[in-house]
Write a protein that holds these residues in place. Structure first.
Motif, PDB file in Angstrom:
ATOM      1  N   UNK A   1       0.828  -1.204   0.000  1.00 24.18           N
ATOM      2  CA  UNK A   1       0.000   0.000   0.000  1.00 24.18           C
ATOM      3  C   UNK A   1       0.863   1.254   0.000  1.00 24.18           C
ATOM      4  N   UNK A   2       1.926   1.243   0.793  1.00 26.68           N
ATOM      5  CA  UNK A   2       2.830   2.399   0.884  1.00 26.68           C
ATOM      6  C   UNK A   2       3.405   2.761  -0.470  1.00 26.68           C
ATOM      7  N   UNK A   3       3.880   1.766  -1.198  1.00 24.34           N
ATOM      8  CA  UNK A   3       4.535   2.019  -2.484  1.00 24.34           C
ATOM      9  C   UNK A   3       3.510   2.306  -3.583  1.00 24.34           C
ATOM     10  N   UNK A   4       2.481   1.476  -3.676  1.00 21.86           N
ATOM     11  CA  UNK A   4       1.538   1.586  -4.795  1.00 21.86           C
ATOM     12  C   UNK A   4       0.618   2.796  -4.659  1.00 21.86           C
ATOM     13  N   UNK A   5       0.047   2.987  -3.476  1.00 22.02           N
ATOM     14  CA  UNK A   5      -0.813   4.159  -3.327  1.00 22.02           C
ATOM     15  C   UNK A   5       0.017   5.433  -3.235  1.00 22.02           C
ATOM     16  N   UNK A   6       1.221   5.327  -2.669  1.00 20.46           N
ATOM     17  CA  UNK A   6       2.127   6.477  -2.706  1.00 20.46           C
ATOM     18  C   UNK A   6       2.437   6.893  -4.125  1.00 20.46           C
ATOM     19  N   UNK A   7       2.566   5.914  -5.021  1.00 22.46           N
ATOM     20  CA  UNK A   7       2.759   6.214  -6.435  1.00 22.46           C
ATOM     21  C   UNK A   7       1.552   6.958  -6.995  1.00 22.46           C
ATOM     22  N   UNK A   8       0.354   6.534  -6.582  1.00 19.26           N
ATOM     23  CA  UNK A   8      -0.852   7.228  -7.026  1.00 19.26           C
ATOM     24  C   UNK A   8      -0.885   8.679  -6.576  1.00 19.26           C
ATOM     25  N   UNK A   9      -0.466   8.932  -5.328  1.00 16.59           N
ATOM     26  CA  UNK A   9      -0.383  10.314  -4.845  1.00 16.59           C
ATOM     27  C   UNK A   9       0.606  11.110  -5.686  1.00 16.59           C
ATOM     28  N   UNK A  10       1.728  10.475  -6.020  1.00 15.45           N
ATOM     29  CA  UNK A  10       2.718  11.141  -6.870  1.00 15.45           C
ATOM     30  C   UNK A  10       2.173  11.478  -8.243  1.00 15.45           C
ATOM     31  N   UNK A  11       1.398  10.562  -8.836  1.00 20.88           N
ATOM     32  CA  UNK A  11       0.794  10.805 -10.142  1.00 20.88           C
ATOM     33  C   UNK A  11      -0.161  11.995 -10.084  1.00 20.88           C
ATOM     34  N   UNK A  12      -0.975  12.058  -9.042  1.00 21.70           N
ATOM     35  CA  UNK A  12      -1.918  13.164  -8.922  1.00 21.70           C
ATOM     36  C   UNK A  12      -1.210  14.491  -8.700  1.00 21.70           C
ATOM     37  N   UNK A  13      -0.112  14.468  -7.976  1.00 17.73           N
ATOM     38  CA  UNK A  13       0.668  15.685  -7.800  1.00 17.73           C
ATOM     39  C   UNK A  13       1.217  16.166  -9.131  1.00 17.73           C
TER      40      UNK A  13
END
Length: 433
Positions: A208-220
């Motif tokens: 969750x940390x890596x995959x959803x963190x990636x999603x946050x990065x994409x939205x940024x």
């Protein structure tokens, strides 16, 4: 509760509190009380999140920073002192942000029962997004009508001052006198460093940390580069700002609906996986249509889709992080996910900027002149869609967990709960707020 449990539950409403009673087959009674002032504390946190983007230190830092920014642009201030004062105020607001933005999951756990936690987290988390929306909409309007930076900073200082006053006067205790649910009582509340070690060895949480963190990065990246991506194809900055606002509005709407649904069904994993898949689909469509000219309706619809399924899942994923990492502190588990997202966002932005190359034919471009003007974003948006798809696929395939906090509530010993709830001071003193 488990289907095979003999436990029954009754909810009794009163003018000051709700009492949730649990009765097992042996006749032991446990009561969990929730207090109406939890909504006041949630409102204060929402106001803080709006103006900033524990609780009380964050509110003071946020207020002092906002006031210092305002004072720094007054005419009576020497010109050489303007920049240091404004930047100093902004720095204080930045120091306040971690104390405020990591608080929703902790507040929801300490003050709200299990059937309201996702909704409370949604309201507090989305308040920050609403604050960004207001800033993007009203800042240009205020400047265009008044042409006065002092007025702008004064208006933005008002909610920070109000939130600071409400937090200082109205929030008198870290936790309620009695716990709202069994998970708060049974939580061991690990120290921070020990909690981090437990998280790093938790496979489900790391996915969750890596995959959803990636999603946050994409939205940024999406929010940061939206104007640059669209202006090359002839879309104005006003249209790009409108697309960003539409995505936020639909994100808040989606978050509200998802919060209510998850509070009722407890389907944290299913909701997160489905939303991430739909977000990835929207990102792929955006990568294509953003390279077309005169397609405002389609681009606007895709941005709305992107926000509806992307922004809205943020508070649910944070609650999922708590469920899969319990009994580690809520602020620790959600905070590390947010930090992961910011780190990946910085890396993604560097990568996408490096992939954007100058274009020879820029007849459609309405971009402002400068080093970043008239760049081809075809490759970067395709890479962004690929990263989103990769993170989504890894999450769908590799993330599996049981809900540890819900399980702890279902199997909590009624005798233990009764003893703790009758001694409110003992529970409050032993709970890390």
């Amino acid at each position: 509760m488990d289907d095979g449990s003999a436990e029954t539950e009754a909810l009794i409403g009163s003018s000051s509190e709700d009492v949730r009673s649990h009765l097992d087959g042996k006749g032991a009674l446990a009561e969990f009380k929730v207090y109406k002032r939890r909504w006041f504390i949630l409102f204060v946190l929402c106001l803080l999140n709006c103006s900033n983007a524990v609780l009380i230190m964050g509110s003071w830092l946020n207020m002092l920073g906002s006031v210092l920014r305002f004072v720094g642009v007054l005419k009576c201030i020497p010109e050489r002192a303007v920049f240091p004062m404004v930047m100093g105020g902004q720095t204080l607001c930045a120091f306040a942000q971690p104390l405020i933005i990591f608080a929703p999951t902790k507040l929801a756990a300490l003050w709200f029962p299990d059937h309201q936690r996702a909704t409370a987290n949604m309201m507090a988390s989305m308040a920050n997004t609403v604050g960004l929306l207001f800033a993007n909409i009203f800042s240009p309007m205020i400047i265009s009508y008044t042409n006065n930076l002092v007025m702008l900073l004064l208006i933005y200082a008002i909610p920070a001052v109000v939130a600071c006053f409400l937090a200082t006067v109205g929030i008198r205790e870290r936790v309620p006198p009695t716990p709202p649910s069994a998970s708060v009582v049974t939580s061991s509340s690990e120290p921070f460093l020990q909690g981090v070690k437990l998280l790093l060895t938790n496979k489900a949480y790391m996915v969750l940390l890596v995959c959803f963190g990636s999603g946050i990065g994409i939205f940024t990246c999406f929010s940061t580069f939206l104007e640059q991506i669209l202006c090359v194809k002839g879309y104005s900055n006003d249209f790009a700002g409108l697309c960003g606002a539409v995505s936020i509005v639909f994100g808040v709407l989606g978050a509200f609906l998802l919060g209510l649904y998850v509070d009722k069904t407890k389907k944290f994993t299913e909701v997160t996986k489905i939303n991430m898949c739909l977000t990835s689909l929207g990102c792929s469509i955006f990568a294509v249509v953003s390279q077309l000219s005169e397609q405002k309706l389609i681009i606007g619809a895709v941005c709305a889709w992107f926000g509806l399924f992307g922004y809205s899942v943020y508070p649910i994923a944070m609650e999922l992080g708590v469920e899969c990492s319990y009994p580690v502190g809520e602020a620790t588990s959600s905070g590390l996910i947010f930090v992961s997202g910011q780190i990946q966002a910085a890396l993604y932005m560097l990568l996408l900027q490096a992939l954007a190359q100058p274009i020879a034919d820029s007849s459609l471009s309405v971009c402002a002149t400068g080093a970043d003007a008239n760049l081809s974003w075809t490759v970067p948006v395709l890479v962004m869609a690929g990263l989103c798809a990769l993170g989504t696929c890894c999450f769908v395939v590799f993330f599996h967990t049981d809900y540890r906090r819900l399980r702890a509530e279902a199997t909590a010993s009624p005798k233990t709960v009764t003893d703790q709830s009758t001694g409110g001071d003992t529970w409050a003193n032993s709970t890390d707020a």
